[in-house]
Design an enzyme around this catalytic site. Structure first.
Site, PDB file in Angstrom:
ATOM      1  N   ASN A  12       3.164  -3.933   6.065  1.00  0.00           N
ATOM      2  CA  ASN A  12       3.343  -3.214   4.696  1.00  0.00           C
ATOM      3  C   ASN A  12       2.033  -2.787   5.229  1.00  0.00           C
ATOM      4  OD1 ASN A  12       2.868  -1.210   2.626  1.00  0.00           O
ATOM      5  ND2 ASN A  12       5.107  -1.929   2.822  1.00  0.00           N
ATOM      6  N   ASP A  14       0.397   0.215   3.661  1.00  0.00           N
ATOM      7  CA  ASP A  14       1.105   2.096   2.859  1.00  0.00           C
ATOM      8  C   ASP A  14      -0.477   1.920   2.212  1.00  0.00           C
ATOM      9  OD1 ASP A  14       2.822   1.824   3.344  1.00  0.00           O
ATOM     10  OD2 ASP A  14       3.980   1.183   1.318  1.00  0.00           O
ATOM     11  N   HIS A  15      -1.230   0.565   1.624  1.00  0.00           N
ATOM     12  CA  HIS A  15      -2.352   0.292   0.926  1.00  0.00           C
ATOM     13  C   HIS A  15      -3.307   0.331   1.415  1.00  0.00           C
ATOM     14  CE1 HIS A  15       0.267  -0.061  -2.606  1.00  0.00           C
ATOM     15  NE2 HIS A  15       0.540  -1.065  -1.378  1.00  0.00           N
ATOM     16  N   ARG A  23     -10.865   8.703  -1.048  1.00  0.00           N
ATOM     17  CA  ARG A  23     -12.033   9.098  -0.934  1.00  0.00           C
ATOM     18  C   ARG A  23     -11.601  10.567  -0.799  1.00  0.00           C
ATOM     19  NH1 ARG A  23     -17.560   6.664   0.317  1.00  0.00           N
ATOM     20  NH2 ARG A  23     -18.974   8.553   0.977  1.00  0.00           N
ATOM     21  N   HIS A  48       6.324   3.049   3.382  1.00  0.00           N
ATOM     22  CA  HIS A  48       7.005   3.321   2.649  1.00  0.00           C
ATOM     23  C   HIS A  48       5.983   4.918   2.178  1.00  0.00           C
ATOM     24  CE1 HIS A  48       8.588   3.441  -2.054  1.00  0.00           C
ATOM     25  NE2 HIS A  48       9.389   4.434  -0.791  1.00  0.00           N
ATOM     26  N   ARG A  50       6.259   7.999   0.052  1.00  0.00           N
ATOM     27  CA  ARG A  50       7.255   8.144  -1.442  1.00  0.00           C
ATOM     28  C   ARG A  50       7.318   9.814  -1.386  1.00  0.00           C
ATOM     29  NH1 ARG A  50       6.743   5.097  -5.834  1.00  0.00           N
ATOM     30  NH2 ARG A  50       6.477   3.339  -5.616  1.00  0.00           N
ATOM     31  N   ARG A  54       1.576   9.476  -2.261  1.00  0.00           N
ATOM     32  CA  ARG A  54       0.411   8.752  -2.757  1.00  0.00           C
ATOM     33  C   ARG A  54      -0.221   7.769  -1.928  1.00  0.00           C
ATOM     34  NH1 ARG A  54       3.356   4.891  -7.037  1.00  0.00           N
ATOM     35  NH2 ARG A  54       4.111   6.887  -8.023  1.00  0.00           N
ATOM     36  N   HIS A  55       0.265   7.441  -0.918  1.00  0.00           N
ATOM     37  CA  HIS A  55      -0.304   6.984   0.343  1.00  0.00           C
ATOM     38  C   HIS A  55       0.374   7.279   1.426  1.00  0.00           C
ATOM     39  CE1 HIS A  55       3.550   4.375  -0.481  1.00  0.00           C
ATOM     40  NE2 HIS A  55       2.926   3.543  -0.853  1.00  0.00           N
ATOM     41  N   GLU A  75      10.407   2.473   4.920  1.00  0.00           N
ATOM     42  CA  GLU A  75      11.368   2.648   3.915  1.00  0.00           C
ATOM     43  C   GLU A  75      10.469   3.242   2.870  1.00  0.00           C
ATOM     44  OE1 GLU A  75       8.048   0.084   0.618  1.00  0.00           O
ATOM     45  OE2 GLU A  75       9.438  -1.635   1.859  1.00  0.00           O
ATOM     46  N   THR A 105       3.783   0.337  -7.860  1.00  0.00           N
ATOM     47  CA  THR A 105       4.807   0.163  -7.034  1.00  0.00           C
ATOM     48  C   THR A 105       6.467  -0.189  -7.032  1.00  0.00           C
ATOM     49  OG1 THR A 105       4.653  -2.080  -5.113  1.00  0.00           O
ATOM     50  CG2 THR A 105       4.081  -2.277  -7.976  1.00  0.00           C
ATOM     51  N   THR A 106       6.911  -0.573  -6.645  1.00  0.00           N
ATOM     52  CA  THR A 106       8.660  -0.777  -6.277  1.00  0.00           C
ATOM     53  C   THR A 106       8.894  -1.579  -7.261  1.00  0.00           C
ATOM     54  OG1 THR A 106       8.890   0.213  -3.885  1.00  0.00           O
ATOM     55  CG2 THR A 106      10.454  -1.098  -4.811  1.00  0.00           C
ATOM     56  N   GLU A 156      16.886  -6.285   1.732  1.00  0.00           N
ATOM     57  CA  GLU A 156      15.938  -7.271   1.525  1.00  0.00           C
ATOM     58  C   GLU A 156      15.568  -7.636   0.552  1.00  0.00           C
ATOM     59  OE1 GLU A 156      11.147  -7.058   2.096  1.00  0.00           O
ATOM     60  OE2 GLU A 156      12.479  -5.121   3.023  1.00  0.00           O
ATOM     61  N   HIS A 199       7.924  -8.308  -1.126  1.00  0.00           N
ATOM     62  CA  HIS A 199       6.882  -8.083  -2.295  1.00  0.00           C
ATOM     63  C   HIS A 199       6.257  -9.124  -3.758  1.00  0.00           C
ATOM     64  CE1 HIS A 199       6.263  -4.840  -4.499  1.00  0.00           C
ATOM     65  NE2 HIS A 199       6.161  -5.733  -6.141  1.00  0.00           N
ATOM     66  N   GLY A 200       4.978  -8.875  -3.274  1.00  0.00           N
ATOM     67  CA  GLY A 200       3.740 -10.120  -3.807  1.00  0.00           C
ATOM     68  C   GLY A 200       3.878 -11.067  -3.175  1.00  0.00           C
ATOM     69  N   GLY A 221       2.532  -6.493   2.557  1.00  0.00           N
ATOM     70  CA  GLY A 221       1.271  -5.962   2.720  1.00  0.00           C
ATOM     71  C   GLY A 221      -0.028  -6.194   1.478  1.00  0.00           C
ATOM     72  N   HIS A 222       0.273  -5.854   0.158  1.00  0.00           N
ATOM     73  CA  HIS A 222      -0.499  -5.422  -0.769  1.00  0.00           C
ATOM     74  C   HIS A 222      -1.503  -7.189  -0.574  1.00  0.00           C
ATOM     75  CE1 HIS A 222      -2.747  -5.884  -4.454  1.00  0.00           C
ATOM     76  NE2 HIS A 222      -3.136  -4.577  -4.426  1.00  0.00           N
TER      77      HIS A 222
END
Length: 249
Positions: A12, A14-15, A23, A48, A50, A54-55, A75, A105-106, A156, A199-200, A221-222
């Protein structure tokens, strides 16, 4: 004993976009990150889009569809806007997730059982267009059965509670969460659903999830993007790939 299925790694990105947007401007480029992930052994890319952008942005999805030679897992929330975007691009997969503006986050899985009729009609044109439909849900029998009834291809399993319990040292809760995922992964597989998880997840807690024989894909991802600060993105992905392969071997 259940047959051991191949295990794919979805990365993922996203981040990377979160860092860019902090920035402004165009750097770091999430599409470049996706290409690095592809080269490093990722089997797919997750992004994802959104509602509040936001990302990931719309232009990122455009560019990913153009650049990738591995599948894109798009997503999205179950909204008319996102359905139109998905139908325009027809990515390999769409994964429906719950979405609230105030969340970082979700949080939790989609309540498919509560909105079964609406979701059945929502996913029908996506499936007809050729995208695989995935539903992000908790390891809950009622939700799995509802996902099956509406015609989803994939579930998932939300691993967030399991990961949080592991990180906090609450090993009783962690083990209960893992037991629920173990049981529900087998149940979903028996219904004919493909099973993913995410997730996580981190290097420290991914092995028990990767060892579940019915899980065919984990999406991370994160943690990988954070680890990339110290290792580099390619090496961070390669280490996760090594752990997954070692666990399945």
């Amino acid at each position: 004993m259940s047959k051991q299925l191949p295990l794919r790694l979805g990365v993922n990105i996203d981040h990377v976009a979160t860092l860019r947007n902090a920035r402004g401007g165009v750097l770091p480029d999430p599409v470049r990150a996706a290409m690095v992930a592809q080269e490093a052994g990722a089997d797919g890319i997750t992004a994802h889009l959104r509602e509040d952008r936001r990302h990931i942005r719309d232009a990122d999805i455009d560019a990913l569809m153009e650049a990738l030679s591995i599948p894109l897992n798009f997503e999205m929330a179950a909204t008319d806007e996102m359905q139109k975007i998905a139908l325009r691009h027809v990515p390999h997969a769409v994964c429906l997730v719950p979405e609230k503006r105030e969340e970082r986050t979700t949080e939790g899985g989609l309540n498919v059982a509560q909105d079964e009729n609406k979701l059945a009609h929502f996913i029908a044109p996506l499936a007809e267009a050729g995208s695989r439909v995935s539903i992000f849900i908790a390891a809950d029998k009622r939700q799995i059965e509802a996902a099956h009834r509406i015609g989803a291809d994939v579930i998932e399993l939300h691993t967030g509670a399991y990961c949080d319990a592991h990180a906090e040292g609450d090993f009783d809760l962690r083990d209960r969460e893992l037991a629920a995922m173990t049981e529900m992964a087998a149940y979903a597989h028996d219904l004919g659903l493909e099973v993913h998880a995410g997730h996580g997840l981190t290097y420290d807690d991914v092995r028990p999830v990767a060892a579940l024989p019915q899980v065919q894909e984990v999406n991370i991802g994160h943690f990988i993007i954070g680890e990339a600060v110290f290792r580099g993105l390619g090496p961070a992905i390669q280490e996760m790939r090594r752990i997954l392969d070692e666990t399945r071997a």
